[in-house]
Design a protein around this motif. Sequence first.
Motif, PDB file in Angstrom:
ATOM      1  N   HIS A  53       0.851  -1.191   0.000  1.00  0.00           N
ATOM      2  CA  HIS A  53       0.000   0.000   0.000  1.00  0.00           C
ATOM      3  C   HIS A  53       0.882   1.235   0.000  1.00  0.00           C
ATOM      4  CE1 HIS A  53      -3.826  -2.087   0.840  1.00  0.00           C
ATOM      5  NE2 HIS A  53      -3.073  -2.903   1.546  1.00  0.00           N
ATOM      6  N   ALA A 122      -4.667  -1.388   6.288  1.00  0.00           N
ATOM      7  CA  ALA A 122      -5.473  -0.266   5.803  1.00  0.00           C
ATOM      8  C   ALA A 122      -5.266   0.922   6.735  1.00  0.00           C
ATOM      9  CB  ALA A 122      -6.953  -0.644   5.736  1.00  0.00           C
ATOM     10  N   LYS A 124      -7.202   4.580   8.139  1.00  0.00           N
ATOM     11  CA  LYS A 124      -8.402   5.413   8.221  1.00  0.00           C
ATOM     12  C   LYS A 124      -8.222   6.432   9.335  1.00  0.00           C
ATOM     13  CE  LYS A 124     -13.397   5.433   8.883  1.00  0.00           C
ATOM     14  NZ  LYS A 124     -14.608   4.645   9.227  1.00  0.00           N
ATOM     15  N   VAL A 172      -7.873  -5.926   2.129  1.00  0.00           N
ATOM     16  CA  VAL A 172      -8.778  -4.786   2.271  1.00  0.00           C
ATOM     17  C   VAL A 172      -8.780  -3.965   0.987  1.00  0.00           C
ATOM     18  CG1 VAL A 172      -9.328  -2.718   3.593  1.00  0.00           C
ATOM     19  CG2 VAL A 172      -8.353  -4.700   4.752  1.00  0.00           C
ATOM     20  N   TYR A 173      -9.969  -3.704   0.468  1.00  0.00           N
ATOM     21  CA  TYR A 173     -10.123  -2.817  -0.677  1.00  0.00           C
ATOM     22  C   TYR A 173     -10.850  -1.565  -0.203  1.00  0.00           C
ATOM     23  CZ  TYR A 173     -11.932  -0.680  -4.889  1.00  0.00           C
ATOM     24  OH  TYR A 173     -12.237   0.231  -5.856  1.00  0.00           O
ATOM     25  N   GLN A 174     -10.256  -0.396  -0.490  1.00  0.00           N
ATOM     26  CA  GLN A 174     -10.867   0.878  -0.108  1.00  0.00           C
ATOM     27  C   GLN A 174     -11.388   1.598  -1.334  1.00  0.00           C
ATOM     28  OE1 GLN A 174      -8.204   3.709   1.729  1.00  0.00           O
ATOM     29  NE2 GLN A 174      -9.768   5.310   1.862  1.00  0.00           N
ATOM     30  N   GLU A 175     -12.608   2.106  -1.209  1.00  0.00           N
ATOM     31  CA  GLU A 175     -13.171   2.977  -2.241  1.00  0.00           C
ATOM     32  C   GLU A 175     -13.856   4.147  -1.545  1.00  0.00           C
ATOM     33  OE1 GLU A 175     -15.098   2.627  -6.564  1.00  0.00           O
ATOM     34  OE2 GLU A 175     -15.996   1.303  -5.072  1.00  0.00           O
ATOM     35  N   GLU A 177     -14.955   6.379   1.193  1.00  0.00           N
ATOM     36  CA  GLU A 177     -15.106   6.177   2.636  1.00  0.00           C
ATOM     37  C   GLU A 177     -15.436   4.731   2.992  1.00  0.00           C
ATOM     38  OE1 GLU A 177     -14.490   8.598   4.931  1.00  0.00           O
ATOM     39  OE2 GLU A 177     -13.826   9.710   3.156  1.00  0.00           O
ATOM     40  N   ASP A 178     -15.575   3.888   1.987  1.00  0.00           N
ATOM     41  CA  ASP A 178     -15.948   2.493   2.230  1.00  0.00           C
ATOM     42  C   ASP A 178     -14.721   1.587   2.188  1.00  0.00           C
ATOM     43  OD1 ASP A 178     -18.684   3.075   2.435  1.00  0.00           O
ATOM     44  OD2 ASP A 178     -18.957   2.915   0.266  1.00  0.00           O
ATOM     45  N   TYR A 179     -14.699   0.629   3.107  1.00  0.00           N
ATOM     46  CA  TYR A 179     -13.631  -0.363   3.177  1.00  0.00           C
ATOM     47  C   TYR A 179     -14.259  -1.752   3.138  1.00  0.00           C
ATOM     48  CZ  TYR A 179     -10.619   3.465   4.813  1.00  0.00           C
ATOM     49  OH  TYR A 179      -9.916   4.650   4.936  1.00  0.00           O
ATOM     50  N   LYS A 224     -18.389  -5.472   3.792  1.00  0.00           N
ATOM     51  CA  LYS A 224     -17.991  -4.116   4.142  1.00  0.00           C
ATOM     52  C   LYS A 224     -17.642  -4.063   5.629  1.00  0.00           C
ATOM     53  CE  LYS A 224     -20.255  -0.819   2.167  1.00  0.00           C
ATOM     54  NZ  LYS A 224     -21.295   0.191   1.796  1.00  0.00           N
ATOM     55  N   MET A 229     -13.636  -0.172  11.820  1.00  0.00           N
ATOM     56  CA  MET A 229     -12.649  -0.969  11.085  1.00  0.00           C
ATOM     57  C   MET A 229     -12.308  -2.277  11.782  1.00  0.00           C
ATOM     58  SD  MET A 229     -11.919   0.755   8.284  1.00  0.00           S
ATOM     59  CE  MET A 229     -10.301   0.299   7.678  1.00  0.00           C
TER      60      MET A 229
END
Length: 359
Positions: A53, A122, A124, A172-175, A177-179, A224, A229
Motif C-alpha cells: 500500500h 489499511a 483510516k 482490504v479494498y478501499q473505495e 469512505e468504504d472499506y 464491508k 474498522m
Amino acid sequence: MKISIPFLGVLFLVTACSQPQKSSEAGDAESAQSKFAHSPLVEHIYTADPSAHVFEGKIYIYPSHDIETEVEEDDMGSHFDMKDYHVFSMEQPGGEVTDHGVALKLEDVPWASRQLWAPDAAEKDGKYYLYFPAKDKEDIFKIGVAISDRPEGPFTAEPEPIAGTFSMDPAVYQEGEDYFLLFGGIWGGQLQWYEDQKLVEGRKGPTDGIPADEEKALMPYIAKLDGSMTELAEQPKEILILDDEGNPITAGDNAKRFFEAAWMHKYGDKYYLSYSTGDTHFIAYAIGDSPYGPFTYQGNVLEPVEGWTNHHSIAEFEGKWYLFYHDTELSGVTPLRNIKMAELTHLPDGKIQTIQPVN
C-alpha cells in the motif's frame, strides 16, 4: 532498520543458518540472477505473501515472515509456522528497503494459537489496521485485526477475532469512505469446511468439502467493514467468478478457479479481482462492475514462480502500477520464500499484460 549491502555481508557471517542463503537448488548467485526476472526485495529474512500500500507517500509492504521449523510438512500447510510480522517500506521502486522490525508477535494475540499467515493493512483517519489470519485455540483459522498509530506499527491486537470471519488471506479494498474485507482460501485455508458460512463438524482434511469437479468452485468472500474498522458491517457475501459464457468457474477447472489470495484493485471504471489458482500456480484475474461481483475470468497476471505457492498484491504508486509477489530464489525450497516486485501494465483493452517471473 535500513538494510545495506555491507551490513548484509556482516549479517551472513555472524548469524545462524536460519538466515536466507541461496541454496544449490537455486544455483549460484550469477546463474540465479540471469534466471529470475526480478530481484528479491529483502534478503536478511525470509518473506512471503506481500501486501503493498502507499501510506504517507511511501510504499509499505506487509508480508508474512517465513521461518525454518521442525513442524512436519503436510497438505494443510502446517510447516508454514510463522510467528510474527515485519513491516517494510521504500520511498521509490528500486530504492533502499527499510525493515521496521517486528510489528506484531503471535504471543501478543490473545485468541491465537499458531500460524500467522498472509496479512494486509489499511489506514483510516490516521489510524492503521493490520488484518491477519491465525488459528484459534481449536486450530480453526479466524481473522483478527491489530491497530497502530503508525503504518509500520507496532500493532496492538484486538482481544477477539472479527466476528463473522473465517478461513484466511484477508485483503482490504478501499473505495472512498468504504472499506471492504475480502478473505478465503481452500485446502489449508479451511474454506471447504464451511457451508452457509458455518463450520461443518467432522471435516478435517484438505479436500473434505471440496465440490465435485463439475460443480461450482468455492469462491472468496467480501464484506464491508463498519466505521470502527474492527467489525463487519454486513454478513459476508460470496464473490462469483464466471467463465466467458456467464457460468460459475467449476471446481475441476484448476487453471482458473479460486484457491486463495484474493486481491482487488480498480482501474478506470472496472474492478479487478486477482487470486492464486493454487495447485496450477497462476495468479489469475477477473473483471467486474462492482466490488461484490460477479467477475468474469480474463487470464493470468503472473505465470508460475519457482516454488509451489503464489500470493500477490497490486498497488499504484506515482502513476505506475506494480505487482508484488514471492518466489524461492534465495532458498530453493517452498516454505522459505522471498518477496519481489514488478511493474504491471494495463493494456488498452483493459486486460493486464501477463508477467513472466523467470527469464
